[in-house]
Design an enzyme around this catalytic site. Structure first.
Site, PDB file in Angstrom:
ATOM      1  N   GLY A 139     -13.189  -7.834  -3.790  1.00 60.14           N
ATOM      2  CA  GLY A 139     -14.037  -7.836  -2.586  1.00 60.14           C
ATOM      3  C   GLY A 139     -14.724  -6.492  -2.424  1.00 60.14           C
ATOM      4  NE  ARG A 168     -12.197 -12.234  -4.421  1.00 57.32           N
ATOM      5  CZ  ARG A 168     -11.842 -11.185  -3.673  1.00 57.32           C
ATOM      6  NH1 ARG A 168     -11.058 -10.272  -4.158  1.00 57.32           N
ATOM      7  NH2 ARG A 168     -12.270 -11.070  -2.431  1.00 57.32           N
ATOM      8  CG  ASP A 223      -2.731  -5.946  -4.458  1.00 55.43           C
ATOM      9  OD1 ASP A 223      -1.938  -5.020  -4.633  1.00 55.43           O
ATOM     10  OD2 ASP A 223      -2.464  -7.150  -4.590  1.00 55.43           O
ATOM     11  CB  THR A 269      -9.462  -2.940  -0.374  1.00 55.15           C
ATOM     12  OG1 THR A 269      -9.140  -4.023   0.526  1.00 55.15           O
ATOM     13  CG2 THR A 269      -8.294  -1.972  -0.356  1.00 55.15           C
ATOM     14  CG  ASP A 275      -7.886  -6.406   2.715  1.00 47.47           C
ATOM     15  OD1 ASP A 275      -8.730  -6.722   3.581  1.00 47.47           O
ATOM     16  OD2 ASP A 275      -7.712  -7.059   1.670  1.00 47.47           O
ATOM     17  CG  ASP A 323      -4.093  -4.518   0.826  1.00 53.16           C
ATOM     18  OD1 ASP A 323      -4.918  -3.742   0.329  1.00 53.16           O
ATOM     19  OD2 ASP A 323      -4.038  -5.725   0.535  1.00 53.16           O
ATOM     20  NE  ARG A 345      -6.636 -10.105  -0.747  1.00 52.31           N
ATOM     21  CZ  ARG A 345      -7.511 -10.953  -1.311  1.00 52.31           C
ATOM     22  NH1 ARG A 345      -7.172 -12.177  -1.567  1.00 52.31           N
ATOM     23  NH2 ARG A 345      -8.712 -10.544  -1.611  1.00 52.31           N
TER      24      ARG A 345
HETATM   25  O1  F6P Z   1      -9.690  -8.024   0.123  1.00 47.03           O
HETATM   26  C1  F6P Z   1     -10.823  -7.999   0.919  1.00 47.03           C
HETATM   27  C2  F6P Z   1     -11.029  -9.320   1.610  1.00 47.03           C
HETATM   28  O2  F6P Z   1     -12.181  -9.190   2.436  1.00 47.03           O
HETATM   29  C3  F6P Z   1      -9.848  -9.843   2.407  1.00 47.03           C
HETATM   30  O3  F6P Z   1      -9.723  -9.208   3.663  1.00 47.03           O
HETATM   31  C4  F6P Z   1     -10.171 -11.307   2.489  1.00 47.03           C
HETATM   32  O4  F6P Z   1      -9.000 -12.063   2.629  1.00 47.03           O
HETATM   33  C5  F6P Z   1     -10.815 -11.582   1.157  1.00 47.03           C
HETATM   34  O5  F6P Z   1     -11.282 -10.339   0.669  1.00 47.03           O
HETATM   35  C6  F6P Z   1     -11.953 -12.569   1.203  1.00 47.03           C
HETATM   36  O6  F6P Z   1     -12.416 -12.754  -0.076  1.00 47.03           O
HETATM   37  P1  F6P Z   1     -13.747 -13.545  -0.450  1.00 47.03           P
HETATM   38  O7  F6P Z   1     -14.909 -12.656  -0.159  1.00 47.03           O
HETATM   39  O8  F6P Z   1     -13.602 -13.841  -1.894  1.00 47.03           O
HETATM   40  O9  F6P Z   1     -13.778 -14.759   0.422  1.00 47.03           O
END
Ligand code: F6P
Length: 326
Positions: free
Chosen positions: A14, A75, A106, A129, A131, A133, A175
């Protein structure tokens, strides 16, 4: 390290505000120290498909203030396989890339750890990130900007919540971590934060209602961390409708707005410092470490530690939120 001549840089997973500031800092510090730099497009996906661009200092001009990532991100399922990683390694050999700087969260650093161990490549990670985390760093690149975005959005929702005397559940990202919800709640004067870290220990919703959270107020804002563990904002609102029908409840899911926007000063500064530190780490012969920041000091955190799933959250802040919202 003496054998390094060319550093590859990629963003993965992300996106997060100030990834561009990090790309700029890595590129310019590398060039300053005599390295060649190659930008790898679309994260590990681009490393597999060979989307590599030579980077000069001008490639990173005028990007410190931009959200997103000029390198794009993805990803990659293929990179999770040994075959995919072998092709990625072949790209590195073909392009003459001897070391990598990976900016991501992560999942991205987990991929970096496996890749480095399979092919003996020096890799340095930057925690990118929203997050927050990653273990071993007080804060991650993009987290502060996301918090500010949450704050601005919640301030607006507060206006309508007050006018209509409603209870709002506002879902934020993270997340499986509650940092955005917890500190977002503190920053907005919310009545509570519902976070995954304590979800298995207490029924946070029942506690909130039993504490008489609306004794002195007619409207309420509760920040909910996205996660199956919290039930999410929709799950909680459905429970309220069933168990406490006296409340007029509404839900807002902030979503990807939290990932965009021009980075805050704090994130630009963090990304610039960490980007420089990534190249210094390679010069010092460090490998398989993430750059972290602890009490304003830059540190090296081994990948294995950084990706541990139990970064501690300050639970005392839940009580602070409670006290400050009486
Ligand atoms: O890890 C960053 C994040 O924005 C999380 O907070 C969220 O759960 C996820 O990515 C969403 O991912 P995507 O953009 O693939 O929907």
């Amino acid at each position: 390290m003496e054998s390094i001549k060319c550093v590859g840089i990629l963003t993965s997973g992300g996106d997060a505000p100030a990834m561009n500031a990090a790309i700029r800092a890595v590129t310019r510090t590398a060039i300053y120290n005599g390295f060649e730099v190659k930008g790898i497009m679309r994260g590990y996906k681009g490393l597999i498909s060979g989307e590599v661009i030579p980077f000069k200092t001008q490639n990173v001009s005028n990007i410190i203030q931009q959200g997103g990532t000029i390198l794009k991100t993805a990803r990659s399922k293929e990179f999770e396989t040994p075959e995919g990683r072998k092709v990625a390694y072949e790209t590195m050999q073909r392009e003459g890339i001897d070391a990598l700087v990976v900016i991501g969260g992560d999942g991205s650093l987990t991929g970096a750890r496996i890749f480095a161990s399979e092919f003996d490549i020096p890799i340095v990670g930057l925690p990118g990130t929203i997050d927050n985390d990653l273990y071993g760093t007080d804060t991650t690149i993009g987290y502060d900007t996301a918090l500010n975005t949450i704050m601005e959005a919640v301030d607006k929702i507060r206006d309508t919540a007050t006018s209509h005397e409603r209870l709002f559940f506002i879902e934020v990202m993270g997340r499986n971590a509650g940092f955005l919800a917890l500190n977002g709640a503190l920053a907005t004067g919310a009545e509570a934060a519902i976070i995954p870290e304590i979800a298995t220990e207490v029924d946070q919703l029942a506690e909130l209602i039993q504490n008489g959270f609306r004794k002195s107020k007619n409207s309420s804002i509760v920040l909910v961390a996205e996660s199956e563990l919290t039930g999410g904002a929709i799950g909680l609102a459905q429970r309220v409708e069933k168990e406490y029908p006296q409340y007029d409840v509404r839900v807002t899911i902030l979503g990807h707005i939290q990932r965009g926007g021009s980075p805050s000063a704090a994130d630009r500064i963090l990304a610039s410092r960490m980007g420089e530190a990534a190249i210094n780490a390679l010069l010092e012969g460090q490998r398989n470490v993430m750059i972290g920041i602890q009490n304003d000091v830059l540190v090296y955190v081994p990948f294995t530690k950084a990706i541990r799933n139990d970064k501690p959250i300050n639970r005392d802040l839940l009580n602070t939120i409670k006290i400050l919202s009486i």
